[in-house]
Scaffold this active site. Sequence first.
Site, mmCIF file in Angstrom:
data_model
loop_
_atom_site.group_PDB
_atom_site.id
_atom_site.type_symbol
_atom_site.label_atom_id
_atom_site.label_comp_id
_atom_site.label_asym_id
_atom_site.label_seq_id
_atom_site.Cartn_x
_atom_site.Cartn_y
_atom_site.Cartn_z
ATOM 1 N N LYS A 51 0.955 -1.152 0.004
ATOM 2 C CA LYS A 51 -0.113 0.007 0.103
ATOM 3 C C LYS A 51 1.020 1.229 0.110
ATOM 4 O O LYS A 51 0.646 2.057 -0.739
ATOM 5 C CB LYS A 51 -0.879 0.101 1.380
ATOM 6 C CG LYS A 51 -1.978 -1.298 1.215
ATOM 7 C CD LYS A 51 -2.861 -1.146 2.434
ATOM 8 C CE LYS A 51 -3.656 -2.349 2.380
ATOM 9 N NZ LYS A 51 -4.442 -2.593 3.560
ATOM 10 N N GLN A 95 -5.058 -1.363 9.835
ATOM 11 C CA GLN A 95 -4.755 -2.730 9.211
ATOM 12 C C GLN A 95 -4.994 -3.788 9.965
ATOM 13 O O GLN A 95 -4.605 -3.979 11.081
ATOM 14 C CB GLN A 95 -3.063 -2.805 8.961
ATOM 15 C CG GLN A 95 -2.722 -4.112 8.145
ATOM 16 C CD GLN A 95 -3.136 -3.879 6.841
ATOM 17 O OE1 GLN A 95 -3.241 -2.977 6.014
ATOM 18 N NE2 GLN A 95 -3.637 -5.201 6.408
ATOM 19 N N ASP A 118 -10.742 3.195 3.932
ATOM 20 C CA ASP A 118 -11.302 1.863 3.464
ATOM 21 C C ASP A 118 -12.743 1.730 3.342
ATOM 22 O O ASP A 118 -13.355 0.588 2.669
ATOM 23 C CB ASP A 118 -10.881 0.853 4.763
ATOM 24 C CG ASP A 118 -9.367 0.112 4.525
ATOM 25 O OD1 ASP A 118 -9.178 -0.054 3.329
ATOM 26 O OD2 ASP A 118 -9.089 -0.274 5.439
#
Length: 281
Positions: A51, A95, A118
């Site tokens: 990422k 995460q 997200d």
Amino acid sequence: MNKIIDGKQYAQELNTNLKNSIEQLEGKRKPKLVIVQVGDNLASNKYIKNKLNACSKVGIIGELKKFDQDINKEELKKEISALTNDSNIDGIIVQLPLPNSINEKEIIDLIPANKDADGFNPQTIGNVMLNNSNIYPATPFGIVKLLDWKEINLVGANVVIVGRSNIVGKPLANMLINRSATVTVCNTKTRNLKDICKNADILISAAGSANLITKEFVNKEMTIIDVGANFVEGKYCGDVDFENVKDEVKYITPVPGGVGPMTIACLLQNTFTLYKEKENI
Ligand code: NAP
């Protein structure tokens, strides 16, 4: 006809377009994404590295905030609160997985909708369901983009999704319903899974179970999207028995190189959308 849906190629195209858009932001600050990690999960380390690399390639400032496995919940909440109040940060993601001692939902809910890159915040999910959002959970977003890229018809299509998680199956089902597909969502209690799958125009497997989808589950006109990310004897694979299934369907995504790169590309798209909203661009 090439039946492989090359997610890596399309993700690169999206990333190149995004890079061009960011380069045109002359005189403005760059978009910024912060990744919160707790502990040192090996798979997470790899995903985070991917990422951050993707961020730097398109010109998004990517930053990792890594906290000790033993951080107490209140301290973590305080750290996240400081990030949410920082006006130079456009997107924050946590995460997963978090250590067992921390309630994931409680932490994810701290990310406000206006920094929810997200797309996991309940408000974001609600707006996705109501067809009233420009932020989408990154994996479903990537899947719908892939289907559109390949011009695979969704209107009236019989779509079967294997998996009902909050981050893949449920939001994806809503997005496809909003596109006038007829959607069946399966789980571990579903009876006759094979027969349900076999009649699908589009079969999307997000079970996390290697070789779940065999050639008995498919038909010649089917499109298969394989979301699974499994490791079998050290080898990365999806949910589909790819070698034996690929010649029995119309289109199929590979693993790796299918949904994975699209998920990251869509995370970057979401970050840029949040940035533009904040900067009134
Ligand atoms: P999850 O939370 O574990 O959910 C899995 C879902 O699949 C559950 O609803 C489960 O049913 C269902 N399921 C599992 N085995 C099944 C079976 N044999 N028959 C029918 N249903 C079954 O997983 P997730 O977070 O959605 O992720 C799913 C997979 O996608 C994982 O391999 C994950 O690593 C991968 N993934 C990949 C990406 C990417 O970018 N490539 C992104 C996200 C996730 P129950 O609800 O009944 O337990």
